[in-house]
Design an enzyme around this catalytic site. Structure first.
Site, PDB file in Angstrom:
ATOM      1  N   GLU A 284       0.821  -1.206   0.000  1.00  0.00           N
ATOM      2  CA  GLU A 284       0.000   0.000   0.000  1.00  0.00           C
ATOM      3  C   GLU A 284       0.854   1.255   0.000  1.00  0.00           C
ATOM      4  O   GLU A 284       0.505   2.271  -0.583  1.00  0.00           O
ATOM      5  CB  GLU A 284      -0.947  -0.003   1.200  1.00  0.00           C
ATOM      6  CG  GLU A 284      -0.257  -0.208   2.533  1.00  0.00           C
ATOM      7  CD  GLU A 284      -1.237  -0.409   3.662  1.00  0.00           C
ATOM      8  OE1 GLU A 284      -2.446  -0.196   3.454  1.00  0.00           O
ATOM      9  OE2 GLU A 284      -0.798  -0.781   4.760  1.00  0.00           O
ATOM     10  N   ASN A 374      -3.612   4.867  15.711  1.00  0.00           N
ATOM     11  CA  ASN A 374      -3.569   5.238  14.307  1.00  0.00           C
ATOM     12  C   ASN A 374      -4.735   4.693  13.486  1.00  0.00           C
ATOM     13  O   ASN A 374      -5.111   5.284  12.499  1.00  0.00           O
ATOM     14  CB  ASN A 374      -2.266   4.742  13.666  1.00  0.00           C
ATOM     15  CG  ASN A 374      -1.053   5.410  14.264  1.00  0.00           C
ATOM     16  OD1 ASN A 374      -1.133   6.525  14.765  1.00  0.00           O
ATOM     17  ND2 ASN A 374       0.070   4.726  14.221  1.00  0.00           N
TER      18      ASN A 374
END
Length: 498
Positions: A284, A374
Site C-alpha cells: 500500500e 492510528n
C-alpha cells in the site's frame, strides 16, 4: 475548456459547515496542501464568532499536518475515516470531539459508491498537471481520488508545481464495476496495468485550479536501533528458511510491508540478506528503504498507492525518475489493497502490532483497549488474504514496564485465525497448525521478553479448563498492573487464582 484560477481562499469558499469532503492522497503524499489549511482558518473564525463549523473528511488513509493536524487543532473535523495518525486529531478522537470510524482501507471507496455513508459534496485533488479535458496526472498518492471525483458535486484541483513532469505514466487508475457487474481485476503480477495513467475528471465539476508549490513533508523514521535490527534480521531469516524448505517458490513472492520504524528496518534487512532473491512488492505504501531496494536491484518492481518517502529520498527518486518509472506503479487503494489481487499474487504480508497475546490475537490500534492510536489501515486487507501473514513488534517497551506480549489483547484487530507468524527481537513463533496452548507456548518461549516469560507461564497455570485456557478475571492483569502501578511486572496472579 479553460478552468478558473482560484486562490486558496476562493476555493475554501465552497466548503461550509457540514460539507463532506473527499481528499486525494494516501498518507501525506498526494494530499492537498493549501486549501485544507485555509478551511481550518475559516473554522477558527467561525468558532470565534460563535458559529459551528465542522466538515466530514473522507481520504485514502492518513494525511498530514496541513490537513488532519491544523483542522484538528481548530476543532473542524466532524466525521473522519478511514485512517489517521496525527497526534492532534488523535486527541480529538479520544475526547469524542471528532467522530472517527476505523475501516479497512480497501473497503471505503466501494462502500461510498454503494451509498453506505452518504454523498461527497466537494473533492479536493492534488495533481501534477491537468489538461482542458480534465485528464490529470496525480501526485505521489492516489488513495480514493478516482471515486471521490466520480461522486463529488464539485471538484477543486490543487496543481503542485513541486512535482516533476516525469510522474506522467507512473499511475494506473482503475475503478472496478460495482456488484452485480464486477468482473475480475486484470492484475496477475505486480507490474500489470489494469487502467489508465490519467485520472479523468468531469470538466463540468471542476470549479477551479489552485496553484501550489509544496513538498510532501513526510517525517523521517528513526534510524534502526538494536531492537528493530534484530526484528528485521529475524523476519529475513524466517523468509530465507521458508525459501530453503520449499514453502516459498524459488522465484519468491511479492512482499507487502506496513508503515513505521520496524517495517522500515525489515526492508533494509532485505537489502542485505542475499539468501532472498530479488523480489517484487505489492503493497500500500513504499517507504524510504524501497527506493534504495529499487536502485540496487534488490526490488525488481513495486506496486502501491503511495510513495510515502521523506523529501530527501523523493529528491533521489525524482532525479532517477526515468529509470524508476518502469519499476513503480501507483494505484487506487481499493486496488493496491484488494483481497482478490493479494490472494491471487500470493503476497507475503509483514505488518506491525501494538501488542499480541499468547494465543495469537493482534491489537494494532488501541492503547490499553481504549485510546485510539492510528487505525487498522490496510493491515487487515493483507493479513486475511496473505500467502503468509507475519506480525512483528518489540517484546517490551518503556524499558520493560510494558510487555507487548500479553495474556489477552486489550483490543482485537486481527484474530488468531489470520496470524501465521509472530516475530519480535527475541525470535520467531511459527503458529501454523498449532492449537491454542501450543501457540501460547511457542509465543512465550520465542517472542516474549525473558523478564515476562514466567509471568506468562504462570497465567496459563491459572487458566480455566478448555481449549483456550483463559482466566477471564485475570486476562487483563498485565494492563491493570500498568494502569495502577505503571509497571506490568507488578501483576499479582495470586488474587485471581482462587
Amino acid at each position: 475548456m479553460a478552468f478558473n484560477k482560484l486562490t486558496a481562499e476562493e476555493a475554501a469558499s465552497f466548503v461550509h459547515n457540514g460539507t463532506v469532503v473527499g481528499l486525494s492522497g494516501f498518507t501525506a503524499p498526494g494530499v492537498p496542501k493549501v486549501v485544507p489549511e485555509v478551511v481550518a482558518h475559516k473554522a477558527a473564525a467561525e468558532h470565534e464568532a460563535g458559529r459551528e463549523f465542522k466538515i466530514d473528511i473522507f481520504s485514502g488513509a492518513s494525511t498530514g499536518d496541513h490537513c488532519d493536524g491544523i483542522l484538528a487543532r481548530n476543532n473542524a473535523v466532524g466525521r473522519r475515516t478511514p485512517y489517521q495518525n496525527h497526534p492532534d486529531l488523535r486527541k480529538r478522537i479520544n475526547s469524542h470531539d471528532a467522530h472517527y470510524f476505523d475501516l479497512h482501507l480497501s473497503e471505503l471507496a466501494q462502500k461510498m459508491r454503494y451509498g453506505f455513508y452518504g454523498d461527497i459534496d466537494v473533492a479536493i485533488v492534488e495533481v501534477q498537471d491537468i489538461n482542458d479535458e480534465g485528464e490529470a496526472v496525480l501526485g505521489l498518492g492516489v488513495g480514493n481520488a478516482p471515486t471521490w471525483v466520480q461522486m463529488a458535486k464539485k471538484v477543486i484541483v490543487e496543481r503542485n508545481s513541486h512535482l516533476p513532469e516525469g510522474l506522467r505514466g507512473l499511475h494506473d487508475i482503475f475503478v472496478p464495476a460495482d456488484p452485480p457487474y464486477r468482473g475480475e481485476i486484470p492484475i496477475f503480477k505486480a507490474s500489470d496495468r489494469a487502467g489508465s495513467p490519467l485520472l479523468k475528471i468531469d470538466p463540468a465539476k471542476i470549479v477551479g485550479i489552485v496553484e501550489t508549490n509544496a513538498p510532501e513533508g513526510v517525517k523521517s523514521f528513526s534510524a534502526p536501533d538494536e531492537t528493530t535490527l534484530k526484528i528485521g534480521a529475524n523476519v529475513c531469516n524466517f523468509l530465507a528458511g521458508e525459501l530453503r524448505a520449499g514453502r516459498i517458490p524459488a522465484s519468491f513472492l511479492p512482499l507487502q510491508s506496513g508503515v513505521g520504524n520496524v517495517a522500515n528496518a525489515v526492508l533494509y534487512g532485505l537489502a542485505e540478506n542475499l539468501d532472498i532473491p530479488p523480489f517484487e512488492m505489492y503493497s500500500e505504501v513504499l517507504q524510504d528503504a524501497v527506493a534504495d531496494l529499487l536502485l540496487k536491484g534488490r526490488c525488481k518492481f513495486a506496486s502501491a498507492s503511495s510513495l510515502t518517502m521523506t523529501d530527501d529520498t523523493l529528491d533521489t527518486v525524482f532525479s532517477n525518475i526515468d529509470v524508476l518509472r518502469d519499476k513503480i506503479i501507483l494505484r487506487p487503494s481499493e486496488i493496491s489493497n484488494n483481497p482478490e489481487v493479494i490472494r491471487r499474487l500470493g503476497v507475503i504480508a509483514m505488518n506491525t502490532a501494538l501488542e499480541a497475546d499468547i494465543f495469537g490475537n493482534i491489537n494494532s490500534t488501541h492503547v490499553t483497549g481504549i485510546r485510539m492510536m492510528n487505525g487498522i489501515g490496510g493491515s487487515g486487507d493483507f493479513t486475511r488474504n496473505a500467502y503468509i501473514s507475519i506480525f512483528s513488534c518489540p517484546s517490551i517497551t518503556k524499558g520493560g514496564l510494558i510487555s507487548n506480549i500479553v495474556p489477552m489483547v486489550s483490543h482485537v484487530d486481527h484474530t488468531e485465525h489470520s496470524v501465521d507468524v509472530l516475530i519480535t527481537e527475541q525470535g520467531v513463533a511459527d503458529l501454523r497448525g498449532l492449537d491454542p496452548v501450543q501457540r501460547a507456548n511457542a509465543i512465550i518461549d520465542n517472542c516474549a521478553h525473558p523478564m515476562y516469560r514466567e509471568l506468562l507461564r504462570d497465567y496459563l497455570k491459572i487458566g480455566r479448563a478448555g481449549q483456550t485456557p483463559h482466566n477471564l478475571h485475570a486476562s487483563m492483569g498485565f494492563h491493570t498492573a500498568f494502569i495502577e502501578n505503571g509497571d506490568m511486572t507488578t501483576v499479582d496472579w495470586s488474587k485471581y487464582s482462587k
